[in-house]
Design a protein around this motif. Structure first.
Motif, PDB file in Angstrom:
ATOM      1  N   UNK A 316       0.627  -1.495   0.331  1.00 41.34           N
ATOM      2  CA  UNK A 316      -0.083  -0.062   0.029  1.00 41.34           C
ATOM      3  C   UNK A 316       0.921   1.166  -0.063  1.00 41.34           C
ATOM      4  N   UNK A 317       2.248   1.445   0.607  1.00 44.35           N
ATOM      5  CA  UNK A 317       3.029   2.189   0.772  1.00 44.35           C
ATOM      6  C   UNK A 317       3.759   2.412  -0.266  1.00 44.35           C
ATOM      7  N   UNK A 318       3.880   1.099  -1.139  1.00 46.59           N
ATOM      8  CA  UNK A 318       4.556   1.854  -2.526  1.00 46.59           C
ATOM      9  C   UNK A 318       3.289   2.461  -3.171  1.00 46.59           C
ATOM     10  N   UNK A 319       2.274   1.754  -3.488  1.00 46.51           N
ATOM     11  CA  UNK A 319       1.514   2.355  -4.337  1.00 46.51           C
ATOM     12  C   UNK A 319       0.486   3.639  -4.195  1.00 46.51           C
ATOM     13  N   UNK A 320       1.026   4.171  -2.437  1.00 48.76           N
ATOM     14  CA  UNK A 320       0.579   5.505  -1.919  1.00 48.76           C
ATOM     15  C   UNK A 320       2.034   6.548  -3.172  1.00 48.76           C
ATOM     16  N   UNK A 321       3.089   6.154  -2.400  1.00 48.25           N
ATOM     17  CA  UNK A 321       3.961   7.107  -3.542  1.00 48.25           C
ATOM     18  C   UNK A 321       3.699   6.923  -5.334  1.00 48.25           C
ATOM     19  N   UNK A 322       3.791   5.731  -5.538  1.00 49.94           N
ATOM     20  CA  UNK A 322       3.421   6.193  -7.143  1.00 49.94           C
ATOM     21  C   UNK A 322       2.288   6.813  -6.931  1.00 49.94           C
ATOM     22  N   UNK A 323       0.970   6.985  -6.887  1.00 51.00           N
ATOM     23  CA  UNK A 323       0.098   7.324  -7.470  1.00 51.00           C
ATOM     24  C   UNK A 323       0.478   8.844  -7.176  1.00 51.00           C
ATOM     25  N   UNK A 324       1.291   9.536  -5.917  1.00 53.61           N
ATOM     26  CA  UNK A 324       2.072  10.359  -5.794  1.00 53.61           C
ATOM     27  C   UNK A 324       2.571  11.250  -7.296  1.00 53.61           C
ATOM     28  N   UNK A 325       3.985  10.547  -7.653  1.00 60.72           N
ATOM     29  CA  UNK A 325       4.156  10.308  -8.783  1.00 60.72           C
ATOM     30  C   UNK A 325       3.849  10.304  -9.975  1.00 60.72           C
ATOM     31  N   UNK A 326       2.805   9.527  -9.808  1.00 63.03           N
ATOM     32  CA  UNK A 326       2.072   9.855 -11.279  1.00 63.03           C
ATOM     33  C   UNK A 326       1.371  10.651 -11.708  1.00 63.03           C
ATOM     34  N   UNK A 327       0.895  11.396 -10.152  1.00 59.64           N
ATOM     35  CA  UNK A 327      -0.554  12.664 -10.215  1.00 59.64           C
ATOM     36  C   UNK A 327      -0.008  14.080 -10.577  1.00 59.64           C
ATOM     37  N   UNK A 328       1.229  14.065  -9.985  1.00 59.67           N
ATOM     38  CA  UNK A 328       1.502  14.649  -9.280  1.00 59.67           C
ATOM     39  C   UNK A 328       3.265  14.974  -9.590  1.00 59.67           C
ATOM     40  N   UNK A 329       3.826  14.354 -10.079  1.00 58.98           N
ATOM     41  CA  UNK A 329       5.525  14.331 -10.545  1.00 58.98           C
ATOM     42  C   UNK A 329       6.136  13.902  -9.868  1.00 58.98           C
ATOM     43  N   UNK A 330       7.364  13.188 -10.325  1.00 56.34           N
ATOM     44  CA  UNK A 330       8.357  12.737  -9.522  1.00 56.34           C
ATOM     45  C   UNK A 330       9.367  13.462  -8.655  1.00 56.34           C
ATOM     46  N   UNK A 331       9.505  14.848  -9.492  1.00 58.17           N
ATOM     47  CA  UNK A 331       9.926  15.791  -8.548  1.00 58.17           C
ATOM     48  C   UNK A 331       8.954  16.187  -7.449  1.00 58.17           C
ATOM     49  N   UNK A 332       7.844  16.075  -7.307  1.00 59.97           N
ATOM     50  CA  UNK A 332       7.138  16.736  -6.255  1.00 59.97           C
ATOM     51  C   UNK A 332       6.925  15.183  -5.321  1.00 59.97           C
ATOM     52  N   UNK A 333       6.628  14.227  -5.545  1.00 58.29           N
ATOM     53  CA  UNK A 333       7.000  13.077  -4.217  1.00 58.29           C
ATOM     54  C   UNK A 333       8.313  12.949  -3.600  1.00 58.29           C
ATOM     55  N   UNK A 334       9.947  13.305  -4.520  1.00 58.76           N
ATOM     56  CA  UNK A 334      11.218  13.634  -3.326  1.00 58.76           C
ATOM     57  C   UNK A 334      10.720  15.334  -2.459  1.00 58.76           C
ATOM     58  N   UNK A 335       9.854  16.049  -3.287  1.00 63.72           N
ATOM     59  CA  UNK A 335       9.415  17.756  -2.789  1.00 63.72           C
ATOM     60  C   UNK A 335       8.564  16.941  -0.937  1.00 63.72           C
ATOM     61  N   UNK A 336       7.805  16.274  -1.484  1.00 62.08           N
ATOM     62  CA  UNK A 336       7.203  15.824  -0.168  1.00 62.08           C
ATOM     63  C   UNK A 336       7.786  14.991   0.605  1.00 62.08           C
ATOM     64  N   UNK A 337       8.821  13.883   0.561  1.00 60.74           N
ATOM     65  CA  UNK A 337       9.492  13.110   1.226  1.00 60.74           C
ATOM     66  C   UNK A 337      10.424  14.927   2.113  1.00 60.74           C
TER      67      UNK A 337
END
Length: 373
Positions: A316-337
């Motif tokens: 579930x954690x993987x799919x949450x991060x996958x969703x963030x990257x798909x909807x908001x972009x890879x760079x947004x996922x890195x900024x979130x982290x």
């Protein structure tokens, strides 16, 4: 000296000694303690031959106590060392050194160097260490074939650039992999029961629950790792290497679902596996109508717990991060982290994604229905 003066001295000397003790005067340390410390320093200057192949530097012992027992002495010390070219700060290890007097009785020499009582061993305490250097990796193993260690080095070398592509932030760009001989030996290195790691391929020291963290090391469970396919081994090494890369951005604030989900996202992002293949346990639950009510909490990732529940949490954690990257972009996922390590999660979500936890949870649940249901 006349008899009267001698009598007075006999009375005054004990009295003066008592006064000195009452005033807090301490006798100087026995000379033998200094000799023991010098012997430990001499030992540090020429590490044992069994360590010759390991690229050590800064090898030193800070003696914290000395206990003598006749012709033997025991020194408690904190060992500090670095792996040259890999460690940016010293690693540490609590040690106990045993010493014996030379036959003439004038000097001490170290006869044993072992973990302090209650402290975990180092890899070299478990046997002769074989060393394999990769382009981006250093693999240290005990009781493993050269082919096994070379294969691990190749997998680690592929993991490092994959991690750098997912985490475009400064990091060392290299990884140290420890390969003990057995699951029990792995557990001993980490100071935990063997059942904690049964079935796992590897863990990273410093990751929550993994064990003591003198420096980032990927520690392989040789039994679990051997059961993985080639693709599975690569995913495990890339996941664990991601933890090494993101360590400086990871704090106690970082939710486990984000830390573990990001590591899996980095490991799976270039691979062929889709959600149903990579998240089979969660897929079964969703098909049976058991949709998670919330993103996984930190307790769901605890080692040694319910294995099926932990699998659902990781997936579930993987799919949450996958969703963030798909909807908001890879760079947004890195900024979130990065943001989640510095500020509360609601603040990080707002700044990186412009959303809140409830909205992210609903979007994640919808993605689970669509992709797994």
């Amino acid at each position: 000296m006349d008899p009267l003066r001698r009598a007075l001295l006999r009375l005054l000397v004990p009295a003066l000694c008592l006064l000195a003790a009452a005033a807090g005067c301490a006798a100087p340390a026995p000379p033998a303690d200094g000799q023991v410390r010098r012997a430990v320093a001499d030992w540090a200057a020429a590490p044992p031959a069994r360590l010759a192949g390991i690229p050590l530097e800064g090898w030193a012992y800070e003696v914290t106590s000395v206990r003598r027992d006749g012709a033997r002495a025991f020194a408690r010390a904190e060992l500090r060392y670095r792996l040259a070219g890999y460690d940016t700060a010293p690693a540490g290890s609590a040690r106990e050194l045993e010493l014996a007097r030379d036959p003439g009785g004038a000097a001490w020499r170290v006869t044993a160097d072992r973990p302090a009582p209650g402290a975990p061993p180092q890899l070299w305490d478990q046997g002769e260490v074989a060393v394999v250097r990769g382009a981006h990796s250093l693999v240290l193993g005990v009781g493993q074939s050269p082919q096994t260690l070379s294969g691990l080095a190749a997998e680690a070398d592929r993991a490092v650039p994959a991690v750098s592509a997912a985490w475009p932030r400064p990091w060392a760009g290299r990884v140290v992999v420890l390969v003990p001989g057995t699951l029990d030996a792995m557990a001993a290195l980490l100071g935990r029961p063997a059942d904690t790691y049964r079935g796992m391929g590897a863990v990273t020291t410093g990751a929550t629950g993994a064990g003591p963290a003198p420096a980032d090391r990927v520690v392989v469970n040789p039994e679990g790792y051997a059961q993985l396919s080639q693709a599975g081994r690569q995913i495990v090494l890339t996941h664990e290497t991601t933890h090494v890369a993101t360590r400086t951005a990871t704090t106690a604030r970082t939710p486990q679902w984000l830390s573990e989900g990001f590591a899996d996202w980095a490991a799976y992002r270039e691979g062929p596996l889709g959600p149903a293949q990579a998240a089979p346990t969660l897929a079964r639950a969703v098909r049976l109508g058991d949709l998670p009510a919330a993103l996984p909490d930190d307790g769901a990732f605890a080692f040694g717990g319910d294995q099926e529940a932990m699998a659902r949490a990781y997936e579930g954690a993987w799919l949450a991060c996958r969703l963030v990257a798909a909807r908001w972009g890879d760079a947004a996922l890195v900024r979130l982290y990065e943001g989640a390590g510095r500020a509360p999660l609601p603040t990080a979500l707002g700044q990186a994604l412009g959303t809140d936890r409830d909205a992210l949870t609903k979007a994640w649940q919808e993605a689970l229905r669509t992709e797994l249901g």
